[in-house]
Motif scaffolding. Structure first.
Motif, PDB file in Angstrom:
ATOM      1  N   GLN A  29       6.774  47.870   8.455  1.00 14.39           N
ATOM      2  CA  GLN A  29       7.117  49.226   8.896  1.00 14.39           C
ATOM      3  C   GLN A  29       5.892  49.912   9.483  1.00 14.39           C
ATOM      4  O   GLN A  29       4.866  50.019   8.809  1.00 14.39           O
ATOM      5  CB  GLN A  29       7.614  50.026   7.693  1.00 14.39           C
ATOM      6  CG  GLN A  29       8.964  49.508   7.193  1.00 14.39           C
ATOM      7  CD  GLN A  29       9.849  50.637   6.742  1.00 14.39           C
ATOM      8  OE1 GLN A  29       9.412  51.472   5.952  1.00 14.39           O
ATOM      9  NE2 GLN A  29      11.080  50.677   7.228  1.00 14.39           N
ATOM     10  N   ALA A  30       6.033  50.364  10.712  1.00 13.60           N
ATOM     11  CA  ALA A  30       4.896  51.011  11.368  1.00 13.60           C
ATOM     12  C   ALA A  30       4.812  52.485  10.975  1.00 13.60           C
ATOM     13  O   ALA A  30       5.798  53.071  10.525  1.00 13.60           O
ATOM     14  CB  ALA A  30       5.046  50.879  12.877  1.00 13.60           C
ATOM     15  N   SER A  31       3.626  53.068  11.097  1.00 13.11           N
ATOM     16  CA  SER A  31       3.489  54.527  11.054  1.00 13.11           C
ATOM     17  C   SER A  31       2.237  54.850  11.850  1.00 13.11           C
ATOM     18  O   SER A  31       1.424  53.955  12.117  1.00 13.11           O
ATOM     19  CB  SER A  31       3.456  55.038   9.609  1.00 13.11           C
ATOM     20  OG  SER A  31       2.162  55.398   9.229  1.00 13.11           O
ATOM     21  N   SER A  32       2.097  56.123  12.265  1.00 11.31           N
ATOM     22  CA  SER A  32       1.098  56.421  13.305  1.00 11.31           C
ATOM     23  C   SER A  32      -0.333  56.168  12.821  1.00 11.31           C
ATOM     24  O   SER A  32      -1.213  55.945  13.639  1.00 11.31           O
ATOM     25  CB  SER A  32       1.243  57.861  13.771  1.00 11.31           C
ATOM     26  OG  SER A  32       0.932  58.721  12.697  1.00 11.31           O
ATOM     27  N   ASN A  33      -0.578  56.209  11.524  1.00 14.03           N
ATOM     28  CA  ASN A  33      -1.953  55.945  11.080  1.00 14.03           C
ATOM     29  C   ASN A  33      -2.111  54.614  10.349  1.00 14.03           C
ATOM     30  O   ASN A  33      -3.014  54.436   9.544  1.00 14.03           O
ATOM     31  CB  ASN A  33      -2.530  57.101  10.247  1.00 14.03           C
ATOM     32  CG  ASN A  33      -1.630  57.514   9.118  1.00 14.03           C
ATOM     33  OD1 ASN A  33      -0.479  57.085   9.044  1.00 14.03           O
ATOM     34  ND2 ASN A  33      -2.142  58.328   8.218  1.00 14.03           N
ATOM     35  N   ASN A  64       1.661  55.398   1.223  1.00 13.75           N
ATOM     36  CA  ASN A  64       1.397  55.801   2.606  1.00 13.75           C
ATOM     37  C   ASN A  64       0.078  56.552   2.676  1.00 13.75           C
ATOM     38  O   ASN A  64      -0.177  57.415   1.840  1.00 13.75           O
ATOM     39  CB  ASN A  64       2.511  56.727   3.127  1.00 13.75           C
ATOM     40  CG  ASN A  64       3.795  55.958   3.296  1.00 13.75           C
ATOM     41  OD1 ASN A  64       3.832  54.931   3.978  1.00 13.75           O
ATOM     42  ND2 ASN A  64       4.842  56.425   2.633  1.00 13.75           N
TER      43      ASN A  64
END
Ligand code: TXA
Ligand code: MG
Length: 338
Positions: free
Chosen positions: A277-281, A262
């Motif tokens: 899988q998404a994440s904010s950055n 990550n």
């Protein structure tokens, strides 16, 4: 675009300078260019910063506004291939290429004629010619009825503009007028094919038209363009700067594996395809990993991330070197060069 929305901070820019391409505006701006003015114009690749190519004074304004070194020659844009013999010495190879690729995202380097001032070609004996397909560029070129010198409409070394707001945001109160042609369909600069010695054609910059395709048109093998790897010294020849098309934020590239599972919070990671899988950055250039969509999105996403306060951007490199992927890899290597 296939990128996820992260709002960049509001940027007042100089957006009032963006004008719709009405018939009256096209006539007005053709006169403005004839009088030696500058105008940002849409093309299917990127926005260009145009001036009358017959006028050294007008073209000097392009170099000054961009902060571009005088040793870096400009591309000359024409409406139609019938104008070519006025400015360059055509040959059989360019006739074949023109038939298949013009109007379109291709620039051809040919021996120049004296109608093109030396300032535009940086004193070289060759001139780069492009006939763009974008209907607004075509309409303007036909109304202007002459050659327009136009490099990409960005400060020298920065990412090329693919939306009118990119131009006004970069130049702010110094922004030229911009003819609004919407988002550029290709999003990376034209392929540059050197046909000045037609027996040894060479690709000086990869783009939409691949070495493979152009080779098939000329019944020969044009070598694949050599992509500069990060860490190489900048070459001294015009147009071969190692670092170019770069965001201000530090950019790192990765091949198959990202450097960590990550990204840390100060780092934006750009993938070619939407991750499971998404994440904010985490950001992506295309939902499905489509290379043409990734090319179209690249500069827009890098600009957005450049304004979003990250310390670092990590970007995935395409794995193959075929078609538009060769151009994507070339621009990413240059954007990340020290
Ligand atoms: O897609 C494009 O080509 C865009 C749009 C606006 O047409 N224009 C563009 O121009 O990318 P610019 O100036 O950003 O890039 C032109 C490149 C430069 O690297 C320059 O050194 C090279 O073309 N060039 C121009 N004239 C040349 C010549 N006579 N010989 C070799 N390279 C040349
Ligand atoms: Mg440029």
């Amino acid at each position: 675009m296939g990128i996820n929305p992260t709002e960049a901070p509001p940027d007042p820019g100089a957006s009032f300078r963006i004008c719709p391409p009405t018939a009256a505006n096209i006539r007005f701006f053709a006169g403005h260019l004839q009088a030696g003015g500058l105008l940002a114009i849409p093309t299917e690749t990127v926005y260009g910063l145009a001036a009358d190519a017959r006028s050294p004074e007008a073209c000097q304004r392009i170099f000054s506004l961009k902060g571009r070194p005088l040793l870096d020659p400009l591309i000359v844009h024409l409406a139609d291939v019938s104008q070519l013999p006025e400015f360059a010495h055509p040959n059989e190879a360019v006739a074949r290429i023109a038939e298949a690729c013009w109007p379109g995202p291709l620039t051809v380097v040919l021996p120049k004629k004296s109608s093109i001032p030396d300032l535009i070609t940086a004193g070289k004996t060759t001139v780069a010619i492009r006939i763009p397909a974008h209907p607004v560029a075509q309409n303007l070129l036909q109304t202007f009825a002459g050659p327009l010198a136009a490099p990409s409409a960005n400060p020298f070394g920065y990412l090329s503009p693919t939306l009118p707001q990119h131009v006004t945001n970069s130049f702010r109160q110094k922004s030229p007028w911009v003819l609004d042609g919407g988002e550029c369909a290709i999003g990376l600069e034209s392929t540059i094919l050197d046909l000045s010695r037609p027996e040894t054609p060479a690709i000086l910059r990869p783009g939409h038209f691949s070495a493979h395709f152009l080779s098939s048109l000329l019944d020969t093998t044009i070598p694949q363009h050599y992509t500069i790897q990060p860490g190489n010294q900048p070459a001294s020849a015009p147009g071969t700067f190692a670092r170019h098309y770069s965001p201000h934020t530090k950019l790192a590239l990765f091949h198959k594996q990202p450097p960590s599972p990550n990204p840390p919070p100060d780092t934006a990671r750009v993938l070619l395809q939407r991750p499971a899988q998404a994440s904010s950055n985490l950001f992506w250039l295309s939902e499905q990993g489509d290379q043409a969509e990734a090319a179209r999105s690249l500069y827009q996403l890098l600009r957005q991330l450049d304004n979003a306060g990250y310390q670092r951007i990590e970007c995935e490199l395409p794995k193959t070197d075929s078609g538009i992927a060769a151009a994507l890899r070339d621009r990413l290597h240059r954007a990340a060069a020290p």
